[in-house]
Design a protein around this motif. Structure first.
Motif, PDB file in Angstrom:
ATOM      1  N   VAL A   4       0.879  -1.183  -0.146  1.00  0.00           N
ATOM      2  CA  VAL A   4       0.173   0.017  -0.035  1.00  0.00           C
ATOM      3  C   VAL A   4       0.872   1.294   0.100  1.00  0.00           C
ATOM      4  N   LYS A   5       0.417   2.316  -0.510  1.00  0.00           N
ATOM      5  CA  LYS A   5       1.025   3.491  -0.440  1.00  0.00           C
ATOM      6  C   LYS A   5       1.212   4.141   0.873  1.00  0.00           C
ATOM      7  N   ILE A   6       2.563   4.547   1.285  1.00  0.00           N
ATOM      8  CA  ILE A   6       2.401   5.228   2.732  1.00  0.00           C
ATOM      9  C   ILE A   6       3.291   6.626   2.468  1.00  0.00           C
ATOM     10  N   TRP A   7       3.922   6.806   1.381  1.00  0.00           N
ATOM     11  CA  TRP A   7       4.435   8.169   1.369  1.00  0.00           C
ATOM     12  C   TRP A   7       4.001   8.979   0.185  1.00  0.00           C
ATOM     13  N   ASP A   8       3.667   9.946   0.214  1.00  0.00           N
ATOM     14  CA  ASP A   8       3.057  10.940  -0.697  1.00  0.00           C
ATOM     15  C   ASP A   8       4.321  11.545  -1.742  1.00  0.00           C
ATOM     16  N   HIS A  15      12.806  14.434  -0.065  1.00  0.00           N
ATOM     17  CA  HIS A  15      13.850  13.675   0.785  1.00  0.00           C
ATOM     18  C   HIS A  15      15.053  13.566  -0.029  1.00  0.00           C
ATOM     19  N   TRP A  16      14.963  13.314  -1.574  1.00  0.00           N
ATOM     20  CA  TRP A  16      16.015  13.068  -2.354  1.00  0.00           C
ATOM     21  C   TRP A  16      16.652  14.592  -2.840  1.00  0.00           C
ATOM     22  N   ALA A 174      11.050   2.235  -0.452  1.00  0.00           N
ATOM     23  CA  ALA A 174       9.680   2.913  -0.181  1.00  0.00           C
ATOM     24  C   ALA A 174       9.723   4.459  -0.188  1.00  0.00           C
ATOM     25  N   MET A 175      11.165   5.006  -0.279  1.00  0.00           N
ATOM     26  CA  MET A 175      11.259   6.429  -0.529  1.00  0.00           C
ATOM     27  C   MET A 175      11.443   6.707  -2.101  1.00  0.00           C
ATOM     28  N   PHE A 176      11.425   5.541  -2.851  1.00  0.00           N
ATOM     29  CA  PHE A 176      11.223   5.756  -4.270  1.00  0.00           C
ATOM     30  C   PHE A 176       9.961   5.508  -4.853  1.00  0.00           C
TER      31      PHE A 176
END
Length: 210
Positions: A4-8, A15-16, A174-176
């Protein structure tokens, strides 16, 4: 297991971009490109300010109230990780949450002290004249010290991510793509709202600084 999507999109993009901007700002400072350094600072400052605001009013997973935990929660999380009983979360884990707060705080200090700093030769922040020469020199020293502290915490953050990976936990992915398996989907606010706000703020800082 369904992901499931957790980061918008804003959390991931900011972040990057912060990673890239910290490297570029170090390079421009080392090479003496202070005009470019100050311009990049406006972009980084806009991202930091927007991320802090997003931590109160943004997506559920991005809110500080969701991932800032006490020492007992951090200790319990680390014990689970050590025992191989890691439980994924739909936000930052108890230890990672504090890394986020510390790094954001140090970036805010960098931005604020940079505006107030001056070496009386090559660089003068837009607010250096307001506080005077003696104070701006002090802020310059704080700016340099806080950057070294920031580098230490970034290094610790990278080491921690590597250690998690060795324990079979991939936090970077997940950050990608923004997704994680085995967790409940948090309520997300469209990241484009924060992206637009950060862009407007960056433009305002750029105009002010220049």
């Amino acid at each position: 297991m369904q992901r499931v999507k957790i980061w918008d999109s804003f959390v991931r993009l900011s972040h990057w971009l912060m990673v890239i901007l910290v490297v570029l700002m170090w390079f421009t400072a080392e090479e003496g490109y202070m005009d470019r350094h100050l311009q990049l600072a406006g972009v980084l400052g806009a991202l930091v300010v927007t991320r802090i605001v997003w931590g109160f009013f943004g997506s559920e997973s991005a809110r500080f109230s969701r991932f800032i935990k006490g020492p007992k929660a951090v200790s319990h999380h680390l014990q689970e990780l050590k025992a191989g009983d890691y439980k994924p979360s739909n936000t930052h884990n108890a230890a990672g949450g504090w890394a986020v707060v510390i790094i954001l705080s140090l970036l805010a200090v960098q931005f604020g002290t940079g505006l107030l700093s001056s070496d009386d030769i090559f660089y003068s922040g837009p607010l250096a004249g307001v506080v005077g020469a003696d104070a701006s020199e002090v802020f310059s020293e704080i700016h340099e010290i806080s950057f070294n502290v920031l580098v230490i915490f970034i290094a610790l953050h990278v080491i921690a991510i590597a250690l998690y990976r060795l324990r079979g936990v991939n936090l970077t992915a997940a950050m990608f793509h923004g997704k994680r398996a085995g967790v409940k989907a948090p309520k997300l606010v469209p990241g484009i709202i924060a992206i637009a706000a950060a862009a407007i703020l960056a433009a305002a800082f750029y105009t002010w600084i220049n």
